[in-house]
Design a protein around this motif. Structure first.
Motif: not given
Length: 414
Positions: A119-123
């Motif tokens: 979760p949230g890796s790309l941001a």
């Protein structure tokens, strides 16, 4: 802290800060072959990313299970998912490159169908890439797991490390190892468009691409968080086909390809190739000696590895004859004790290196401290200063990929 407008000349370490990412577009390419049971989770981990706009391209490589049908259902349920299908199996490189041709995002991720984004890796990755426009590759820590995925991941970034790409590349050549798994990487689309997709290597295609990107753009690491979950299972390509000798041969091929194509135009090209050669030869000797010293020998495994090393460095014939004799000999008590002591030191060093990698993204201490500034990444006409590179279609000099002999001819003694 204000990031420099151009490529870095020194390594930067800063605390993460807020960077707008909501308008960033990320294309996640998911190659798939017989992974129907894993595909929905992989696609879901991409579509569920907050703070960025995501689209997914699933490329089915002529699966024999119902992967294509599963992909079709996922596409029907969400317009952000597109599906490509190969009528015959083409392998992982062509499968990714076909997906790459459909990518439209500002950023790009290659996610195998059996892996997951946290979760949230790309941001988190986009934030550092937006903060430092010269960065072409961002990576972080991957959690390797077997069985069910972990229930939680570390999601608060503690630090950003941004290296001049050519310094990061030089450190990788001096070490000889791949420090990146794959799903934890985010690439800038314009850099990939400039340097091209993956090269036709059997197993080290991802490693070679990371090295080539570093020759043309800066590299960043998001520290203190888990950026991806990498699944370990017996059916994976690496588990089925990669042993010590194959891994060594593939890394030789990756560095040879880098010397032939990825570093063309770099004044330090020959020095990088020579450093990689020394590192690989050193590793082979170290691994073989370790097997002899620890006493639990697998002569076939050691001999297969050394046979690959001798292709790169025939001058190892003398040391190898001594190791080969030791494989079949019964050591005395004193020799056995000395060997075990050496093996313990090697193992302790490996543990330290593994911990350093988990913390910093590299196995070795950063050689950049106190080092002189490095030149900017390569530039060619037709692309922005921080993203220029040779076209994918140019190929290797002479019209074909480099060989282990090409790497050997670059010089440098072990």
């Amino acid at each position: 802290m204000t990031a420099p407008a151009g490529p870095l000349t020194r390594t930067v370490r800063v605390r993460p800060h807020a960077v707008p990412t909501a308008d960033a577009t990320v294309t996640v390419v998911i190659p798939c072959h017989d992974y129907a049971r894993y595909l929905p989770a992989a696609v879901g981990s991409a579509l569920g990313q907050a703070g960025v706009e995501v689209d997914v391209v699933v490329v089915d490589d002529a699966s024999t299970d119902d992967s294509l049908a599963v992909a079709g259902r996922l596409a029907a349920a969400d317009p952000r998912v597109a599906v490509l299908a190969h009528p015959r199996n083409r392998g992982p490189v062509e499968t990714f490159n076909d997906g790459l041709a459909r990518a439209t995002g500002e950023f790009l991720v290659r996610l195998d169908a059996d892996d997951l984004l946290t979760p949230g890796s790309l941001a988190r990755s986009v934030a550092v890439a937006r903060a430092y426009p010269s960065v072409g590759l961002v990576y972080g820590h991957p959690v390797h797991f077997a069985g069910d995925p972990p229930r939680a991941a570390r999601t608060r970034a503690r630090r950003w490390t941004v290296w001049p790409g050519r310094r990061w590349l030089a450190d990788r050549c001096a070490d000889g190892y791949n420090v990146i798994t794959s799903p934890e990487v985010l690439m800038r689309g314009s850099v990939v468009a400039a340097v091209g997709g993956q090269r036709p290597l059997a197993h080290a295609h991802d490693m070679e691409m990371w090295l080539r990107l570093a020759a043309h753009a800066d590299v960043a690491h998001v520290g203190g968080v888990d950026q991806a979950w990498h699944r370990e299972h017996p059916a994976s390509l690496s588990a089925r086909e990669v042993d010590d000798a194959t891994d060594f041969r593939e890394r030789v091929a990756a560095f040879a390809e880098l010397a032939a194509v990825g570093t063309a135009g770099l004044p330090e090209r020959d020095a990088l190739a020579a450093a990689a050669r020394r590192a690989l030869v050193r590793q082979a000797l170290r691994a073989c000696r370790y097997e002899v010293d620890r006493g639990r020998r697998d002569p076939g495994r050691v001999r297969r590895l050394m046979a690959e090393a001798l292709v790169v460095a025939p001058e190892l014939a003398g040391p190898w004859r001594r190791l080969d004799a030791a494989l079949d000999a019964e050591p005395g008590a004193r020799d056995r004790a000395a060997g075990l002591a050496r093996a313990v030191r090697v193992r302790a060093d490996d543990v330290r290196r593994g911990r350093r990698w988990a913390r910093t993204g590299t196995y070795t201490r950063d050689a950049a401290r106190g080092a002189p500034p490095v030149p900017p990444p390569l530039a060619v006409d037709g692309a922005p200063e921080s993203t220029r590179g040779p076209g994918w279609s140019r190929g290797a000099p002479g019209g074909g990929p480099a060989t282990a002999a090409d790497l050997r001819r670059t010089g440098g003694a072990a």
